[in-house]
Design a protein around this motif. Structure first.
Motif, short mmCIF file in Angstrom:
data_model
loop_
_atom_site.label_atom_id
_atom_site.label_comp_id
_atom_site.label_asym_id
_atom_site.label_seq_id
_atom_site.Cartn_x
_atom_site.Cartn_y
_atom_site.Cartn_z
N LYS A 30 20.47 28.53 19.48
CA LYS A 30 20.06 29.94 19.42
C LYS A 30 18.55 30.09 19.23
N LEU A 31 18.03 31.16 19.86
CA LEU A 31 16.64 31.57 19.65
C LEU A 31 16.63 32.45 18.41
N PHE A 32 15.72 32.19 17.47
CA PHE A 32 15.86 32.79 16.15
C PHE A 32 14.49 33.00 15.52
N GLN A 33 14.26 34.18 14.99
CA GLN A 33 13.03 34.44 14.23
C GLN A 33 13.31 34.11 12.76
N CYS A 34 12.67 33.08 12.28
CA CYS A 34 12.91 32.58 10.92
C CYS A 34 12.16 33.45 9.89
N SER A 35 12.85 33.80 8.80
CA SER A 35 12.20 34.55 7.71
C SER A 35 11.41 33.59 6.82
N LYS A 36 10.52 34.17 6.02
CA LYS A 36 9.73 33.37 5.07
C LYS A 36 10.68 32.68 4.07
N ASP A 37 11.70 33.41 3.61
CA ASP A 37 12.64 32.83 2.63
C ASP A 37 13.36 31.61 3.21
N LEU A 38 13.82 31.74 4.46
CA LEU A 38 14.54 30.61 5.08
C LEU A 38 13.59 29.43 5.29
N ALA A 39 12.36 29.72 5.73
CA ALA A 39 11.38 28.65 5.95
C ALA A 39 11.11 27.92 4.62
N GLU A 40 10.96 28.69 3.55
CA GLU A 40 10.67 28.07 2.24
C GLU A 40 11.85 27.23 1.75
N GLU A 41 13.06 27.71 2.02
CA GLU A 41 14.26 26.94 1.63
C GLU A 41 14.34 25.65 2.47
N HIS A 42 14.11 25.78 3.77
CA HIS A 42 14.19 24.61 4.67
C HIS A 42 13.19 23.53 4.26
N TYR A 43 11.99 23.96 3.90
CA TYR A 43 10.93 22.99 3.57
C TYR A 43 10.70 22.89 2.06
N VAL A 65 13.89 27.60 18.34
CA VAL A 65 15.19 27.39 18.95
C VAL A 65 15.95 26.37 18.09
N CYS A 66 17.03 26.86 17.46
CA CYS A 66 17.85 26.01 16.60
C CYS A 66 18.89 25.32 17.47
N MET A 67 19.06 24.03 17.26
CA MET A 67 20.04 23.28 18.04
C MET A 67 20.87 22.42 17.11
N ALA A 68 22.16 22.29 17.44
CA ALA A 68 23.02 21.32 16.76
C ALA A 68 23.51 20.35 17.83
N TRP A 69 23.32 19.06 17.57
CA TRP A 69 23.71 18.02 18.52
C TRP A 69 24.68 17.07 17.85
#
Ligand code: CMP
Length: 137
Positions: A30-43, A65-69
């Motif tokens: 999926k094409l996705f606009q990441c929020s600041k909160d999600l970015a901070e959680e991810h990193y 673009v988020c991908m699951a393989w």
């Protein structure tokens, strides 16, 4: 995940192609606009680093673009396909080695362990967005 620079440079197709040609199976996209909160959680493990604020600005600067393989040894193999974090140290033939020059614009993120892979899929996708499928017989 194809990062904002990869999307903006039109490299999404090229990156998906490399994973498909290797033999991995796409189960989420999926094409996705990441929020600041999600970015901070991810990193969150990088929170103390001097580059952390810039990293958050970069990852939220445009859609990703988020991908699951899925596939045998997919996490370790994906890391080889992607190459070293610093594109100048990444081997030619890898995504970063072929397509990037800056550590802060390194095109793509890949999970660093199967456990983190599961966590990151849970963070970036809803359950319904992951599709399990088998080739037609
Ligand atoms: P990624 O594989 O997404 O994991 C952490 C990210 O932090 C990394 O790719 C880079 O985008 C970023 N990063 C790591 N080191 C630096 C650095 N020295 N300067 C800027 N960004 C960095």
């Amino acid at each position: 995940m194809v990062k904002p620079d990869g999307v903006q440079r039109g490299l999404v197709g090229e990156i998906i192609t490399r994973f498909e040609k290797k033999g991995f199976k796409l189960t989420g996209l999926k094409l996705f606009q990441c929020s600041k909160d999600l970015a901070e959680e991810h990193y969150k493990d990088l929170k103390g680093k001097s580059f952390f604020p810039k990293l958050i600005d970069y990852i939220t600067s445009g859609p990703v673009v988020c991908m699951a393989w899925e596939g045998v040894g997919v996490v370790a193999s994906a890391r080889k396909l992607i190459g070293s974090t610093d594109p100048l140290k990444a081997e030619p033939g890898t995504i970063r080695g072929d397509l990037a020059v800056q550590i802060g614009r390194n095109i793509v993120h890949g999970s660093d362990s199967p456990e983190n892979g599961k966590c990151e899929i849970g963070l970036w996708f809803n359950e319904a967005e992951i599709v399990q499928w088998t080739p037609a017989q």
